[in-house]
Design a protein around this motif. Structure first.
Motif, PDB file in Angstrom:
ATOM      1  N   PRO A 106      -1.780   8.068 -10.036  1.00 51.41           N
ATOM      2  CA  PRO A 106      -3.186   7.687 -10.257  1.00 51.41           C
ATOM      3  C   PRO A 106      -3.835   7.070  -9.009  1.00 51.41           C
ATOM      4  CG  PRO A 106      -1.826   6.925 -12.078  1.00 51.41           C
ATOM      5  CD  PRO A 106      -0.899   7.438 -11.026  1.00 51.41           C
ATOM      6  N   ILE A 107      -3.089   6.295  -8.249  1.00 51.93           N
ATOM      7  CA  ILE A 107      -3.623   5.685  -7.033  1.00 51.93           C
ATOM      8  C   ILE A 107      -3.922   6.770  -6.005  1.00 51.93           C
ATOM      9  CG2 ILE A 107      -3.143   4.106  -5.123  1.00 51.93           C
ATOM     10  CD1 ILE A 107      -3.540   2.650  -7.767  1.00 51.93           C
ATOM     11  N   VAL A 108      -3.002   7.724  -5.858  1.00 43.86           N
ATOM     12  CA  VAL A 108      -3.197   8.828  -4.916  1.00 43.86           C
ATOM     13  C   VAL A 108      -4.423   9.639  -5.314  1.00 43.86           C
ATOM     14  CG1 VAL A 108      -2.175  10.959  -4.008  1.00 43.86           C
ATOM     15  CG2 VAL A 108      -0.752   8.935  -4.303  1.00 43.86           C
ATOM     16  N   TRP A 109      -4.569   9.900  -6.619  1.00 49.43           N
ATOM     17  CA  TRP A 109      -5.718  10.665  -7.099  1.00 49.43           C
ATOM     18  C   TRP A 109      -7.015   9.911  -6.819  1.00 49.43           C
ATOM     19  CZ3 TRP A 109      -9.635   9.629 -10.479  1.00 49.43           C
ATOM     20  CH2 TRP A 109     -10.467  10.704 -10.798  1.00 49.43           C
ATOM     21  N   LEU A 110      -7.043   8.603  -7.143  1.00 51.04           N
ATOM     22  CA  LEU A 110      -8.246   7.796  -6.921  1.00 51.04           C
ATOM     23  C   LEU A 110      -8.604   7.736  -5.436  1.00 51.04           C
ATOM     24  CD1 LEU A 110     -10.449   5.904  -8.012  1.00 51.04           C
ATOM     25  CD2 LEU A 110      -8.830   4.003  -7.721  1.00 51.04           C
ATOM     26  N   TYR A 111      -7.614   7.519  -4.591  1.00 54.62           N
ATOM     27  CA  TYR A 111      -7.863   7.474  -3.154  1.00 54.62           C
ATOM     28  C   TYR A 111      -8.386   8.820  -2.653  1.00 54.62           C
ATOM     29  CZ  TYR A 111      -7.276   6.534   1.795  1.00 54.62           C
ATOM     30  OH  TYR A 111      -7.508   6.367   3.126  1.00 54.62           O
ATOM     31  N   ALA A 115       0.845  -1.209   0.000  1.00 59.14           N
ATOM     32  CA  ALA A 115       0.000   0.000   0.000  1.00 59.14           C
ATOM     33  C   ALA A 115       0.876   1.252   0.000  1.00 59.14           C
ATOM     34  CB  ALA A 115      -0.923  -0.001   1.212  1.00 59.14           C
ATOM     35  N   LEU A 133       2.095   1.692  -3.481  1.00 59.71           N
ATOM     36  CA  LEU A 133       1.027   2.145  -4.373  1.00 59.71           C
ATOM     37  C   LEU A 133       0.710   3.621  -4.172  1.00 59.71           C
ATOM     38  CD1 LEU A 133      -1.418  -0.902  -4.307  1.00 59.71           C
ATOM     39  CD2 LEU A 133       0.038  -0.152  -6.200  1.00 59.71           C
ATOM     40  N   PHE A 134       0.821   4.098  -2.930  1.00 58.68           N
ATOM     41  CA  PHE A 134       0.494   5.498  -2.661  1.00 58.68           C
ATOM     42  C   PHE A 134       1.604   6.444  -3.113  1.00 58.68           C
ATOM     43  CE2 PHE A 134      -2.892   3.819  -0.020  1.00 58.68           C
ATOM     44  CZ  PHE A 134      -3.915   4.696  -0.356  1.00 58.68           C
TER      45      PHE A 134
END
Length: 192
Positions: free
Chosen positions: A69-74, A61, A64-65
């Motif tokens: 894109p993952i940061v934006w989605l979260y 995790a 991923l952070f």
């Protein structure tokens, strides 16, 4: 006899409680990981496999952070959930406490200071940020104000006060040592 028992208790109690706390945390995380493995019909191959799985999930995790894109989605999911008042209160509090434990997010200027009181005494405090929020700055008299935390003894709570920078006496004392001093009401003066 009483002194000997007290000395033994005072020396053993912090160590025993610390080990118990970390052991309990290890067991809880191991059980969570074992539950995840067993729900996937995998028999844990060794003692601590559940803990290892949870640690691996947290590490992944973290990786991923670091991807935009993952940061934006979260962030988007977080903003949607923050529209619910109860969730916003609970999640916001937990997020703030987690941020306090993250040394990377601590202000670089976090400084131990003394603030003179009306009776001539001094209170140990901590500068918690560079600036005061605009609504407070607008309400305060002219001056360079900063938020200063005055930690309450034997609690993870404190009082935040806005103090003029000119009224602060900077102290060459690490945040951790000064916090330990405040949390124990001045009893703890030893280094870890």
């Amino acid at each position: 006899m009483k002194k000997t028992l007290t000395r033994g208790l005072m020396n053993l109690l912090p160590m025993v409680l610390s080990i118990w706390l970390f052991w309990s945390l290890f067991i809880s995380l191991d059980e969570l990981g074992r539950f995840l493995l067993e729900s996937l019909s995998v028999t844990p191959p060794f003692v601590g496999a559940g803990f290892t799985l949870v640690a691996l999930i947290v590490f992944i995790a973290g990786l991923l952070f670091s991807v935009s894109p993952i940061v934006w989605l979260y962030g988007w999911i977080e903003r949607q959930l923050m529209k619910f008042p109860l969730f916003k209160s609970v999640y916001g509090s937990i997020r703030d406490i987690a941020a306090l434990m993250n040394k990377d997010n601590k202000p670089k200027n976090q400084q131990t200071v003394l603030v003179k009181q009306a009776n001539g005494g001094y209170v140990v405090g901590f500068i918690m940020g560079d600036e005061t929020p605009k609504p407070l700055t607008d309400a305060l008299p002219e001056g360079d104000w900063v938020p200063v935390l005055f930690q309450l003894s034997y609690q993870m709570a404190g009082v935040t006060s806005l103090v003029r920078k000119q009224d602060l006496i900077e102290v060459d004392w690490s945040f951790e040592e000064a916090m330990r001093f405040n949390l124990t009401a001045g009893i703890s003066t030893t280094k870890p």
